[in-house]
Design a protein around this motif. Structure first.
Motif, PDB file in Angstrom:
ATOM      1  N   VAL A 202      -6.528   2.363  -4.840  1.00  0.00           N
ATOM      2  CA  VAL A 202      -6.288   1.072  -5.308  1.00  0.00           C
ATOM      3  C   VAL A 202      -7.585  -0.718  -5.205  1.00  0.00           C
ATOM      4  O   VAL A 202      -7.184  -1.387  -4.541  1.00  0.00           O
ATOM      5  CB  VAL A 202      -5.794   1.349  -3.351  1.00  0.00           C
TER       6      VAL A 202
ATOM      7  N   LEU B 166       0.327   4.140  -3.306  1.00  0.00           N
ATOM      8  CA  LEU B 166       0.303   5.396  -2.467  1.00  0.00           C
ATOM      9  C   LEU B 166       1.302   6.500  -2.837  1.00  0.00           C
ATOM     10  O   LEU B 166       0.899   7.213  -3.795  1.00  0.00           O
ATOM     11  CB  LEU B 166       0.077   6.038  -1.242  1.00  0.00           C
ATOM     12  N   GLU B 167       2.369   6.189  -3.266  1.00  0.00           N
ATOM     13  CA  GLU B 167       3.592   6.812  -3.426  1.00  0.00           C
ATOM     14  C   GLU B 167       3.187   7.233  -4.823  1.00  0.00           C
ATOM     15  O   GLU B 167       3.550   7.953  -5.734  1.00  0.00           O
ATOM     16  CB  GLU B 167       4.712   6.562  -3.088  1.00  0.00           C
TER      17      GLU B 167
ATOM     18  N   ILE C 217       0.693   6.807  -6.751  1.00  0.00           N
ATOM     19  CA  ILE C 217      -0.890   7.306  -7.150  1.00  0.00           C
ATOM     20  C   ILE C 217      -0.608   9.142  -7.195  1.00  0.00           C
ATOM     21  O   ILE C 217      -0.915  10.050  -7.906  1.00  0.00           O
ATOM     22  CB  ILE C 217      -1.973   6.951  -6.684  1.00  0.00           C
ATOM     23  N   GLU C 218      -0.043   8.873  -6.221  1.00  0.00           N
ATOM     24  CA  GLU C 218       0.360  10.439  -5.639  1.00  0.00           C
ATOM     25  C   GLU C 218       1.677  11.253  -6.649  1.00  0.00           C
ATOM     26  O   GLU C 218       1.208  12.246  -7.196  1.00  0.00           O
ATOM     27  CB  GLU C 218       1.247  10.705  -4.462  1.00  0.00           C
TER      28      GLU C 218
ATOM     29  N   ASP D 174     -11.098   4.473  -6.257  1.00  0.00           N
ATOM     30  CA  ASP D 174      -9.788   4.882  -5.516  1.00  0.00           C
ATOM     31  C   ASP D 174      -8.694   4.072  -6.335  1.00  0.00           C
ATOM     32  O   ASP D 174      -9.247   2.817  -6.923  1.00  0.00           O
ATOM     33  CB  ASP D 174      -8.701   5.080  -4.894  1.00  0.00           C
TER      34      ASP D 174
ATOM     35  N   ASP E  45      -5.175   9.784  -8.218  1.00  0.00           N
ATOM     36  CA  ASP E  45      -6.799   9.706  -7.747  1.00  0.00           C
ATOM     37  C   ASP E  45      -6.901  11.428  -6.981  1.00  0.00           C
ATOM     38  O   ASP E  45      -7.665  11.644  -6.606  1.00  0.00           O
ATOM     39  CB  ASP E  45      -6.288   9.663  -6.640  1.00  0.00           C
TER      40      ASP E  45
ATOM     41  N   PRO F  37       1.158  -1.479  -0.562  1.00  0.00           N
ATOM     42  CA  PRO F  37      -0.478   0.243  -0.022  1.00  0.00           C
ATOM     43  C   PRO F  37       1.038   1.249   0.298  1.00  0.00           C
ATOM     44  O   PRO F  37       0.607   2.568  -0.595  1.00  0.00           O
ATOM     45  CB  PRO F  37      -0.898  -0.046   1.277  1.00  0.00           C
ATOM     46  N   LYS F  38       2.089   1.165   0.702  1.00  0.00           N
ATOM     47  CA  LYS F  38       2.976   2.719   0.867  1.00  0.00           C
ATOM     48  C   LYS F  38       3.481   3.204  -0.649  1.00  0.00           C
ATOM     49  O   LYS F  38       3.450   4.006  -1.579  1.00  0.00           O
ATOM     50  CB  LYS F  38       4.037   2.196   1.357  1.00  0.00           C
TER      51      LYS F  38
END
Length: 128
Positions: free
Chosen positions: A41, A23-24, A26-27, A39, A32, A19-20
């Motif tokens: 994930v 999220l990195e 995705i950013e 989203d 998102d 997940p980390k």
């Protein structure tokens, strides 16, 4: 796979997803930015489920989400339309999916060892 084992089986398949890292990515890829419901994930989790269950259409994925409480709990989503699924899949950046997949394969090789992991039927390809 019966409905009583969906949550535990899906959860097992989702554990290796990082997940980390997701999220990195995705950013970094700005995936998102204006998303409220589906989203990246959640989309990845949902398509892992669809692949495991060999679901072949957005309509069938949507129906599974609507009718399966354990799936809803696992992916934290109660309903999703076929048009939202289609739109999100078209918008998914291949770089995101590639990074998630590469991380997953790397963990698999670390956990099982190169010879065992390479012998699995789902990994009979060359990772460059």
């Amino acid at each position: 796979m019966d409905k009583n084992t969906i949550k535990s089986t899906l959860t097992e398949y989702l554990i290796p997803l990082n997940p980390k890292l997701m999220l990195e990515q995705i950013e970094q890829l700005d995936l998102d930015k204006y998303v409220k419901k589906l989203d990246s994930v959640t989309t990845a989790k949902l398509f892992v489920f669809a692949q495991l269950m060999q679901i072949q259409s957005y309509t069938d994925i949507s129906l599974n989400v609507k009718q399966n409480g354990k799936l809803q709990e696992t992916i934290n989503l109660t309903t999703i339309s076929t048009s939202q699924l289609s739109r999100k899949w078209r918008e998914m950046d291949p770089a995101f999916l590639e990074s998630v997949f590469r991380d997953f394969v790397q963990k698999l090789f670390q956990r099982l060892g190169m010879s065992k992991a390479a012998g699995k039927r789902f990994l009979r390809f060359r990772v460059s």
